[in-house]
Design a protein around this motif. Structure first.
Motif, PDB file in Angstrom:
ATOM      1  N   CYS A 157       0.835  -1.210   0.000  1.00 36.71           N
ATOM      2  CA  CYS A 157       0.000   0.000   0.000  1.00 36.71           C
ATOM      3  C   CYS A 157       0.866   1.255   0.000  1.00 36.71           C
ATOM      4  O   CYS A 157       0.628   2.197  -0.770  1.00 36.71           O
ATOM      5  CB  CYS A 157      -0.931  -0.005   1.207  1.00 36.71           C
ATOM      6  N   SER A 158       1.880   1.273   0.877  1.00 35.60           N
ATOM      7  CA  SER A 158       2.738   2.456   0.927  1.00 35.60           C
ATOM      8  C   SER A 158       3.566   2.580  -0.345  1.00 35.60           C
ATOM      9  O   SER A 158       3.880   3.692  -0.787  1.00 35.60           O
ATOM     10  CB  SER A 158       3.651   2.399   2.154  1.00 35.60           C
ATOM     11  N   ALA A 159       3.925   1.456  -0.969  1.00 35.17           N
ATOM     12  CA  ALA A 159       4.665   1.509  -2.234  1.00 35.17           C
ATOM     13  C   ALA A 159       3.815   2.143  -3.328  1.00 35.17           C
ATOM     14  O   ALA A 159       4.300   2.964  -4.124  1.00 35.17           O
ATOM     15  CB  ALA A 159       5.102   0.103  -2.638  1.00 35.17           C
ATOM     16  N   ALA A 160       2.534   1.781  -3.382  1.00 37.80           N
ATOM     17  CA  ALA A 160       1.639   2.360  -4.387  1.00 37.80           C
ATOM     18  C   ALA A 160       1.456   3.855  -4.159  1.00 37.80           C
ATOM     19  O   ALA A 160       1.457   4.655  -5.115  1.00 37.80           O
ATOM     20  CB  ALA A 160       0.294   1.642  -4.348  1.00 37.80           C
ATOM     21  N   LEU A 161       1.302   4.263  -2.898  1.00 34.97           N
ATOM     22  CA  LEU A 161       1.145   5.687  -2.592  1.00 34.97           C
ATOM     23  C   LEU A 161       2.415   6.464  -2.929  1.00 34.97           C
ATOM     24  O   LEU A 161       2.351   7.597  -3.437  1.00 34.97           O
ATOM     25  CB  LEU A 161       0.792   5.863  -1.113  1.00 34.97           C
ATOM     26  N   ALA A 162       3.576   5.868  -2.644  1.00 33.13           N
ATOM     27  CA  ALA A 162       4.841   6.541  -2.951  1.00 33.13           C
ATOM     28  C   ALA A 162       4.990   6.746  -4.454  1.00 33.13           C
ATOM     29  O   ALA A 162       5.403   7.825  -4.914  1.00 33.13           O
ATOM     30  CB  ALA A 162       6.006   5.727  -2.399  1.00 33.13           C
TER      31      ALA A 162
ATOM     32  N   VAL B 270      10.077  12.027  -3.263  1.00 32.20           N
ATOM     33  CA  VAL B 270       9.229  12.786  -2.340  1.00 32.20           C
ATOM     34  C   VAL B 270       8.554  11.872  -1.329  1.00 32.20           C
ATOM     35  O   VAL B 270       8.068  12.329  -0.292  1.00 32.20           O
ATOM     36  CB  VAL B 270       8.161  13.586  -3.112  1.00 32.20           C
ATOM     37  N   ALA B 271       8.509  10.582  -1.619  1.00 30.07           N
ATOM     38  CA  ALA B 271       7.926   9.616  -0.678  1.00 30.07           C
ATOM     39  C   ALA B 271       8.629   8.280  -0.858  1.00 30.07           C
ATOM     40  O   ALA B 271       9.021   7.916  -1.968  1.00 30.07           O
ATOM     41  CB  ALA B 271       6.428   9.464  -0.917  1.00 30.07           C
ATOM     42  N   THR B 272       8.810   7.583   0.240  1.00 34.71           N
ATOM     43  CA  THR B 272       9.415   6.247   0.186  1.00 34.71           C
ATOM     44  C   THR B 272       8.505   5.261   0.910  1.00 34.71           C
ATOM     45  O   THR B 272       7.966   5.575   1.977  1.00 34.71           O
ATOM     46  CB  THR B 272      10.800   6.230   0.854  1.00 34.71           C
ATOM     47  N   PRO B 273       8.313   4.082   0.345  1.00 37.48           N
ATOM     48  CA  PRO B 273       7.488   3.072   1.030  1.00 37.48           C
ATOM     49  C   PRO B 273       8.206   2.540   2.261  1.00 37.48           C
ATOM     50  O   PRO B 273       9.438   2.492   2.304  1.00 37.48           O
ATOM     51  CB  PRO B 273       7.317   1.989  -0.032  1.00 37.48           C
TER      52      PRO B 273
END
Length: 238
Positions: free
Chosen positions: A151-156, A189-192
């Motif tokens: 989930c966090s990978a997709a958001l990143a 800008v974001a990392t999983p």
């Protein structure tokens, strides 16, 4: 002094003639010997109660049969011997017996690159069943490993895509500029986040297996996973 004869409750008839699939004990503490290690374990053990007229089984006979585990390394032949003793001591009462041993195997694992190493624990359970002269053993092993939260990978990825659009919308792109952007803070800008997961292995051993290949299964599983949880590490291992 008069000697009193204690009644044998297990030999007395019950009012409800109902057979039971399993009667026994859970969480019995005992030591076991696996791969040369003396480990603390608990056991769940029992037999079927086929005679619905009987009041119960002989718990003490099951408990005393576990003494065999103190003298020899745990193996399928030893488990079969114990289960056979369960049934021999309940002749006419039971046709099926089971024994499950829960413990934690300790293995020293090397770091990925550096010469460091450390200990890891692996929860395991060994299930042995004997029914109508058919015997089998099942191994259940839990192996911790590191993984990335999907989930966090997709958001990143979504945030990085949006940042790319904001920075390069309606512009002609050059290879060097994109490469520099990817290497900057804007490109991440974001990392999983990573997470600890558990791989659960269940294996039924073949009838001709005479040892418990726990370490071999763990080694193969960790090699396939590729991201086993590490112990002592240096920067090179990270």
């Amino acid at each position: 002094m008069n000697a009193f004869t204690l009644p044998d409750i297990a030999a007395q008839a019950s009012r409800q003639a109902l057979p039971l699939d399993w009667v026994g004990m859970c969480g019995v503490a005992l030591p076991v010997l696996i791969d040369g290690q003396q480990l603390s374990a608990t056991a769940d053990l029992g037999v079927s109660l086929d005679d619905g007229e009987a009041r119960g089984i002989h718990m003490s006979r099951l408990y005393l049969a576990l003494e065999l585990l103190e003298k020899s390394a745990l193996s399928p032949p030893l488990l079969q011997r114990i289960l056979s003793q369960f049934l021999d001591s309940h002749e006419g009462l039971s046709h099926a017996a089971s024994l499950t041993i829960h413990t934690e195997l300790m293995l020293k694992r090397p770091a990925l690159v550096s010469p460091l190493s450390g200990w890891k624990r692996y929860p395991v359970s060994i299930e042995a069943h004997l029914k109508h002269a058919m015997f089998h053993v099942e191994l259940n092993i839990q192996i911790p490993y590191s993984s990335t939260c999907p989930c966090s990978a997709a958001l990143a990825r979504q945030l990085i895509q949006q940042q790319f659009v904001d920075d390069f919308a309606n512009r002609s792109l050059e290879h060097g500029e994109i490469l520099a952007w990817l290497g900057s803070s804007k490109g991440i800008v974001a990392t999983p986040h990573s997470q600890r997961s558990i791989a659960s292995l269940s294996v039924r051993l073949s009838a001709d297996t005479h040892h418990l290949p726990l370490s071999a299964f763990i080694n193969q599983a960790e090699a396939a996973l590729g991201t086993a949880v590490q112990t002592a590490v240096k920067r090179a291992d990270e």
